[in-house]
Design a protein around this motif. Sequence first.
Motif, PDB file in Angstrom:
ATOM      1  N   GLU A  56     -34.514  77.051 -10.334  1.00 36.30           N
ATOM      2  CA  GLU A  56     -33.233  76.918  -9.634  1.00 36.30           C
ATOM      3  C   GLU A  56     -32.066  77.113 -10.591  1.00 36.30           C
ATOM      4  OE1 GLU A  56     -32.924  73.359  -7.282  1.00 36.30           O
ATOM      5  OE2 GLU A  56     -34.984  73.589  -6.558  1.00 36.30           O
ATOM      6  N   TYR A  57     -32.177  76.541 -11.781  1.00 37.56           N
ATOM      7  CA  TYR A  57     -31.131  76.690 -12.798  1.00 37.56           C
ATOM      8  C   TYR A  57     -30.987  78.162 -13.208  1.00 37.56           C
ATOM      9  CZ  TYR A  57     -28.786  76.481 -17.304  1.00 37.56           C
ATOM     10  OH  TYR A  57     -27.920  76.701 -18.353  1.00 37.56           O
ATOM     11  N   GLU A  58     -32.101  78.830 -13.471  1.00 37.68           N
ATOM     12  CA  GLU A  58     -32.065  80.232 -13.897  1.00 37.68           C
ATOM     13  C   GLU A  58     -31.503  81.126 -12.790  1.00 37.68           C
ATOM     14  OE1 GLU A  58     -32.576  81.634 -16.825  1.00 37.68           O
ATOM     15  OE2 GLU A  58     -33.186  79.785 -17.808  1.00 37.68           O
ATOM     16  N   GLN A  59     -31.779  80.815 -11.527  1.00 38.63           N
ATOM     17  CA  GLN A  59     -31.293  81.626 -10.411  1.00 38.63           C
ATOM     18  C   GLN A  59     -29.776  81.568 -10.286  1.00 38.63           C
ATOM     19  OE1 GLN A  59     -33.697  79.960  -7.292  1.00 38.63           O
ATOM     20  NE2 GLN A  59     -35.187  81.627  -7.410  1.00 38.63           N
ATOM     21  N   GLN A  60     -29.152  80.548 -10.818  1.00 44.15           N
ATOM     22  CA  GLN A  60     -27.697  80.431 -10.786  1.00 44.15           C
ATOM     23  C   GLN A  60     -27.022  81.350 -11.798  1.00 44.15           C
ATOM     24  OE1 GLN A  60     -26.714  76.317 -11.250  1.00 44.15           O
ATOM     25  NE2 GLN A  60     -27.859  75.700  -9.440  1.00 44.15           N
ATOM     26  N   ASN A  61     -27.768  81.828 -12.784  1.00 47.83           N
ATOM     27  CA  ASN A  61     -27.242  82.719 -13.805  1.00 47.83           C
ATOM     28  C   ASN A  61     -26.964  84.083 -13.180  1.00 47.83           C
ATOM     29  OD1 ASN A  61     -26.764  84.325 -16.037  1.00 47.83           O
ATOM     30  ND2 ASN A  61     -28.456  83.494 -17.219  1.00 47.83           N
ATOM     31  N   GLU A  62     -25.827  84.676 -13.497  1.00 46.56           N
ATOM     32  CA  GLU A  62     -25.475  85.965 -12.921  1.00 46.56           C
ATOM     33  C   GLU A  62     -26.396  87.096 -13.398  1.00 46.56           C
ATOM     34  OE1 GLU A  62     -21.971  87.490 -15.906  1.00 46.56           O
ATOM     35  OE2 GLU A  62     -21.453  86.011 -14.402  1.00 46.56           O
ATOM     36  N   ASP A  63     -27.084  86.907 -14.508  1.00 49.69           N
ATOM     37  CA  ASP A  63     -28.009  87.915 -15.032  1.00 49.69           C
ATOM     38  C   ASP A  63     -29.418  87.778 -14.467  1.00 49.69           C
ATOM     39  OD1 ASP A  63     -25.997  88.960 -16.635  1.00 49.69           O
ATOM     40  OD2 ASP A  63     -26.476  87.620 -18.291  1.00 49.69           O
ATOM     41  N   TYR A  64     -29.645  86.820 -13.588  1.00 48.28           N
ATOM     42  CA  TYR A  64     -30.981  86.593 -13.033  1.00 48.28           C
ATOM     43  C   TYR A  64     -31.358  87.743 -12.097  1.00 48.28           C
ATOM     44  CZ  TYR A  64     -34.913  84.552 -10.556  1.00 48.28           C
ATOM     45  OH  TYR A  64     -36.155  84.334 -10.018  1.00 48.28           O
ATOM     46  N   LYS A  65     -32.442  88.418 -12.440  1.00 49.71           N
ATOM     47  CA  LYS A  65     -32.979  89.490 -11.603  1.00 49.71           C
ATOM     48  C   LYS A  65     -34.457  89.614 -11.943  1.00 49.71           C
ATOM     49  CE  LYS A  65     -32.796  94.386 -10.779  1.00 49.71           C
ATOM     50  NZ  LYS A  65     -32.321  95.656 -11.261  1.00 49.71           N
ATOM     51  N   VAL A  66     -35.311  89.520 -10.939  1.00 45.63           N
ATOM     52  CA  VAL A  66     -36.750  89.632 -11.160  1.00 45.63           C
ATOM     53  C   VAL A  66     -37.109  91.106 -11.195  1.00 45.63           C
ATOM     54  CG1 VAL A  66     -39.031  89.091 -10.252  1.00 45.63           C
ATOM     55  CG2 VAL A  66     -37.194  87.433 -10.032  1.00 45.63           C
TER      56      VAL A  66
END
Length: 69
Positions: A56-66
Amino acid sequence: MVFKVYFQESITQVPVREKTKTVYVEGESVRDVRNKLADHGYNIEFVQAVENDYLEYEQQNEDYKVLEI
């Protein structure tokens, strides 16, 4: 499961913290993720499972992309 992969862009590049990049990859295990990235030529330093609150924390980062492989 989503994994966070820390890597250098070239297999010949010496790991230096300031040049380390990250990518998120979906896979079943660390081995599965490493196999998926094998043909990219990355120098993989570390593969870490990302789940629950950390995800959840990582998904808030604008650079998060799987990365879809």
